[in-house]
Design a protein around this motif. Structure first.
Motif, PDB file in Angstrom:
ATOM      1  N   MET A 266       0.843  -0.848  -0.482  1.00 42.58           N
ATOM      2  CA  MET A 266      -0.302  -0.273   0.034  1.00 42.58           C
ATOM      3  C   MET A 266       0.878   1.235   0.250  1.00 42.58           C
ATOM      4  N   PRO A 267       1.378   1.424  -0.997  1.00 43.16           N
ATOM      5  CA  PRO A 267       2.610   2.770  -1.103  1.00 43.16           C
ATOM      6  C   PRO A 267       1.723   4.499  -1.116  1.00 43.16           C
ATOM      7  N   THR A 268       1.029   4.043  -1.427  1.00 42.78           N
ATOM      8  CA  THR A 268      -0.343   5.788  -0.812  1.00 42.78           C
ATOM      9  C   THR A 268      -1.449   5.149  -0.969  1.00 42.78           C
ATOM     10  N   TYR A 269      -2.420   6.258   0.354  1.00 43.55           N
ATOM     11  CA  TYR A 269      -3.605   6.102   0.481  1.00 43.55           C
ATOM     12  C   TYR A 269      -4.253   7.925  -0.476  1.00 43.55           C
ATOM     13  N   ALA A 270      -3.558   7.827  -0.710  1.00 49.04           N
ATOM     14  CA  ALA A 270      -4.057   8.948  -1.994  1.00 49.04           C
ATOM     15  C   ALA A 270      -4.119   8.487  -3.310  1.00 49.04           C
ATOM     16  N   PRO A 271      -4.422   6.927  -3.833  1.00 47.17           N
ATOM     17  CA  PRO A 271      -4.568   6.924  -5.353  1.00 47.17           C
ATOM     18  C   PRO A 271      -5.222   7.643  -6.120  1.00 47.17           C
ATOM     19  N   ASN A 272      -4.090   7.809  -7.448  1.00 44.57           N
ATOM     20  CA  ASN A 272      -5.211   8.394  -9.012  1.00 44.57           C
ATOM     21  C   ASN A 272      -5.839   6.838  -9.121  1.00 44.57           C
ATOM     22  N   GLU A 273      -6.845   7.297 -10.014  1.00 45.63           N
ATOM     23  CA  GLU A 273      -7.603   6.294 -11.004  1.00 45.63           C
ATOM     24  C   GLU A 273      -6.886   4.552 -10.944  1.00 45.63           C
ATOM     25  N   GLN A 274      -6.112   5.295 -11.697  1.00 47.94           N
ATOM     26  CA  GLN A 274      -5.258   3.529 -12.027  1.00 47.94           C
ATOM     27  C   GLN A 274      -4.863   3.065 -10.791  1.00 47.94           C
ATOM     28  N   GLN A 275      -4.506   3.712  -9.246  1.00 45.25           N
ATOM     29  CA  GLN A 275      -4.238   3.015  -8.549  1.00 45.25           C
ATOM     30  C   GLN A 275      -5.560   2.569  -8.012  1.00 45.25           C
ATOM     31  N   GLN A 276      -6.546   3.902  -7.339  1.00 43.94           N
ATOM     32  CA  GLN A 276      -7.896   3.206  -7.331  1.00 43.94           C
ATOM     33  C   GLN A 276      -8.171   2.275  -7.886  1.00 43.94           C
ATOM     34  N   ALA A 298       2.843 -16.210   7.541  1.00 44.60           N
ATOM     35  CA  ALA A 298       2.899 -14.228   7.310  1.00 44.60           C
ATOM     36  C   ALA A 298       1.954 -13.952   6.902  1.00 44.60           C
ATOM     37  N   VAL A 299       1.716 -12.840   7.294  1.00 47.38           N
ATOM     38  CA  VAL A 299       0.798 -11.827   5.887  1.00 47.38           C
ATOM     39  C   VAL A 299       1.401 -10.170   6.300  1.00 47.38           C
ATOM     40  N   VAL A 300       2.155  -9.747   5.490  1.00 49.10           N
ATOM     41  CA  VAL A 300       3.079  -8.567   5.488  1.00 49.10           C
ATOM     42  C   VAL A 300       2.409  -7.375   4.813  1.00 49.10           C
ATOM     43  N   LEU A 301       1.822  -6.333   5.771  1.00 50.92           N
ATOM     44  CA  LEU A 301       0.971  -4.784   5.357  1.00 50.92           C
ATOM     45  C   LEU A 301       2.230  -3.803   5.095  1.00 50.92           C
ATOM     46  N   ASP A 302       2.787  -3.909   3.442  1.00 50.40           N
ATOM     47  CA  ASP A 302       4.066  -3.361   3.359  1.00 50.40           C
ATOM     48  C   ASP A 302       3.164  -1.430   3.184  1.00 50.40           C
ATOM     49  N   LEU A 303       3.406  -0.362   4.183  1.00 52.20           N
ATOM     50  CA  LEU A 303       3.507   0.848   3.854  1.00 52.20           C
ATOM     51  C   LEU A 303       5.028   1.820   3.291  1.00 52.20           C
ATOM     52  N   ARG A 304       6.025   0.843   2.166  1.00 52.33           N
ATOM     53  CA  ARG A 304       6.728   1.911   2.407  1.00 52.33           C
ATOM     54  C   ARG A 304       6.301   2.769   1.335  1.00 52.33           C
ATOM     55  N   HIS A 305       7.264   4.210   1.217  1.00 56.40           N
ATOM     56  CA  HIS A 305       6.539   5.126   0.285  1.00 56.40           C
ATOM     57  C   HIS A 305       5.129   5.695   0.849  1.00 56.40           C
ATOM     58  N   ASN A 306       4.619   5.281   1.246  1.00 64.89           N
ATOM     59  CA  ASN A 306       3.262   5.575   2.233  1.00 64.89           C
ATOM     60  C   ASN A 306       3.424   6.725   2.332  1.00 64.89           C
ATOM     61  N   GLN A 307       2.859   8.247   1.955  1.00 56.92           N
ATOM     62  CA  GLN A 307       2.483   9.353   2.211  1.00 56.92           C
ATOM     63  C   GLN A 307       1.054  10.338   3.045  1.00 56.92           C
ATOM     64  N   GLY A 308       0.805   9.191   3.576  1.00 54.29           N
ATOM     65  CA  GLY A 308      -1.145  10.034   3.309  1.00 54.29           C
ATOM     66  C   GLY A 308      -2.459   9.741   2.576  1.00 54.29           C
ATOM     67  N   GLY A 309      -3.178  10.130   3.057  1.00 57.03           N
ATOM     68  CA  GLY A 309      -4.032  10.773   2.405  1.00 57.03           C
ATOM     69  C   GLY A 309      -6.069  10.510   2.794  1.00 57.03           C
ATOM     70  N   SER A 310      -6.391   9.189   2.693  1.00 56.72           N
ATOM     71  CA  SER A 310      -7.120   8.772   2.624  1.00 56.72           C
ATOM     72  C   SER A 310      -7.627   7.582   3.758  1.00 56.72           C
ATOM     73  N   SER A 311      -7.764   7.468   5.330  1.00 51.41           N
ATOM     74  CA  SER A 311      -7.456   6.168   5.407  1.00 51.41           C
ATOM     75  C   SER A 311      -8.665   5.189   5.349  1.00 51.41           C
TER      76      SER A 311
END
Length: 503
Positions: A266-276, A298-311
């Motif tokens: 999940m590198p972004t929580y402010a996705p563009n149309e394609q990322q949505q 194991a399940v890994v939730l990868d937040l690298r590069h993530n700088q917020g957006g919508s929760s």
């Protein structure tokens, strides 16, 4: 969408919009860079940078006085004094400014005194007004408790070497005096991960003389010193540093790097149309493969590069993994006493009106936006400082069963994780099978949902939060420490998969 989910989604909406606005290419006013009235090009030397910096710092201060929730926040009685100090510190530099980078330094100083990523001001200087970045032939990153060489073109300096001191001053002291004076929040460990690299670059700040020599320590404990030779950093170096900060950037997807380890990036929580669209595909994949996820090691939730957006995005992931009822109830219990106080200044109220006007009336969020704006407007007209919103969230029923999803979950946290990324950690840590891996997170104040307003020069913008959380469980300044630190130089997927497999 019930009222509870509406509140959860909308608390990040205006921040998301303002992040989009930040990315736009605004044309500066006040100085015509292309052609003056007489038809000639205006050069850098003809701009009175000191005058521009003084006016911008003064304007940023005044706009903050008028609009910032902190000015009337009884829970933060020291804010007005802190804002005044930010102005004075900015002006101390502004009167000495003779260049674009001096201008940027004055604006940055105003921001850093406030120690809040959701307040202050930022420069928006175009690239043609910025000097080329210089370096001493090597670059560094902060890992854990040390500044280490990440890339070097010098025979004497090797990747992994630790910087001990420069100019007879300890590295930690230099970072406080040189880097955190203009960037980040010195008390937050995540800021050291974010900004430590800045010590070994020169971006033209006239208030900082380039370092002259440094002492290094190799892995075997041996020590050596080097006189630094500063020069323009070649363009090709940027490619070498592509993975230095967060490692490689994956698309938003579910994949299996090993047959028994799932990787949800999940590198972004402010996705563009394609990322949505990618998120919807990923959510479908989680639903279809849920039985397999429950049997995984194991399940890994990868937040690298993530700088917020919508929760909203992390909440949908949490619901898909742990169960909608279990997540909804846990989230409600965490936030049931939280209130949102909207600062009802004219500027904030007008801004929110613009947000309402930008929405389709058929949107499920339109009525909430309209009601909030009308409530802010009514508060403003009555001379009240805030419209107090108490979310009308219906208490969900206590789930009959605990979540059956008990697979070990490892959340990879980068140092810049803040805002909606921090909300994601709040959500994932509701469940006992979650551990955080990597770096300390960043932090939020209680002042949120920023808007940006252009300052008189046209080369900077003031950052204005428009609401304050009251009774938020995560206190201002709180950051998450990793349950499992990962201080290795390489944060590539390959390196992290190896580490997770060993766990």
């Amino acid at each position: 969408h019930n009222n509870y989910l509406k509140w959860i989604f909308m608390k990040r909406l205006t921040l998301y919009l303002s992040l989009i606005f930040t990315a736009l290419n605004f044309s500066p006013f006040g100085v015509n860079l292309c052609r003056a009235d007489e038809g000639r090009t205006v050069t850098h030397s003809e701009i009175n940078w000191s005058e521009l910096a003084i006016k911008d710092v003064e304007a940023a201060y005044q706009l903050s006085v008028i609009n910032h929730p902190g000015m009337h926040d009884v829970r933060n009685p020291g804010f007005a004094k802190q804002l005044e100090k930010a102005k004075q510190e900015g002006l101390k530099l502004a009167v000495k400014v003779h260049s674009s980078q001096g201008f940027a330094a004055a604006i940055a100083r105003f921001r850093t005194v406030l120690q809040d990523g959701h307040a202050g001001a930022i420069d928006t200087l175009p690239s043609e007004l910025k000097p080329q970045r210089s370096w001493p032939g090597f670059s560094t990153v902060w890992r854990g408790d040390a500044l280490k060489v990440y890339y070097s073109e010098l025979d004497t300096v090797a990747k992994g070497d630790k910087l001990v001191s420069c100019d007879n001053t300890a590295i930690n002291t230099l970072l406080v005096e040189r880097v955190f004076r203009y960037y980040g929040e010195v008390e937050q460990p995540g800021s050291w991960w974010n900004h430590g690299w800045r010590l070994t670059i020169d971006d033209g700040n006239p208030f900082l003389s380039p370092l002259e020599s440094c002492t290094f320590e190799k892995a075997d404990g041996s020590v050596y010193s080097l006189k630094l030779n500063w020069r323009i950093r070649p363009d090709g170096v940027s490619g070498k540093l592509k993975h230095a900060y967060n490692g490689d950037k994956l698309p938003s997807e579910l994949n299996w790097p090993l047959k028994d380890i799932a990787w949800i990036s999940m590198p972004t929580y402010a996705p563009n149309e394609q990322q949505q669209a990618d998120y919807q595909t990923m959510l479908s994949a989680i639903e279809q493969q849920h039985d397999k996820l429950m049997q995984a090691k194991a399940v890994v939730l990868d937040l690298r590069h993530n700088q917020g957006g919508s929760s909203m995005w992390s909440e949908q992931i949490a619901s898909a993994l742990w169960g909608s009822e279990q997540f909804k109830y846990g989230r409600y219990e965490l936030h049931k006493n939280t209130q949102v106080w909207w600062r009802a200044s004219k500027g904030n109220t007008d801004y929110f009106g613009d947000v309402v006007a930008s929405y389709d009336k058929a949107s499920p969020w339109y009525q909430w936006l309209k009601t909030t704006h009308e409530s802010m407007q009514a508060a403003y007209e009555k001379g009240e400082h805030f419209y107090v919103e108490i979310p009308a969230a219906e208490q969900p029923a206590l789930p009959k069963n605990a979540s059956k999803f008990t697979t070990p979950v490892y959340v990879i946290v980068p140092g810049q994780c803040a805002s909606a990324c921090l909300d994601a950690l709040d959500s994932f840590k509701l469940f006992a099978n979650t551990q955080l891996v990597g770096a300390p997170s960043s932090t939020d104040s209680t002042y949120m949902e920023v808007r940006l307003e252009t300052l008189p020069s046209g080369f900077a913008k003031v950052i204005l939060p428009i609401k304050v959380y009251v009774n938020r469980p995560r206190e201002k300044g709180f950051y998450y420490q990793p349950d499992i630190q990962f201080n290795e130089l390489e944060w590539t997927t390959q390196a992290l998969v190896k580490m997770i497999a060993e766990l």
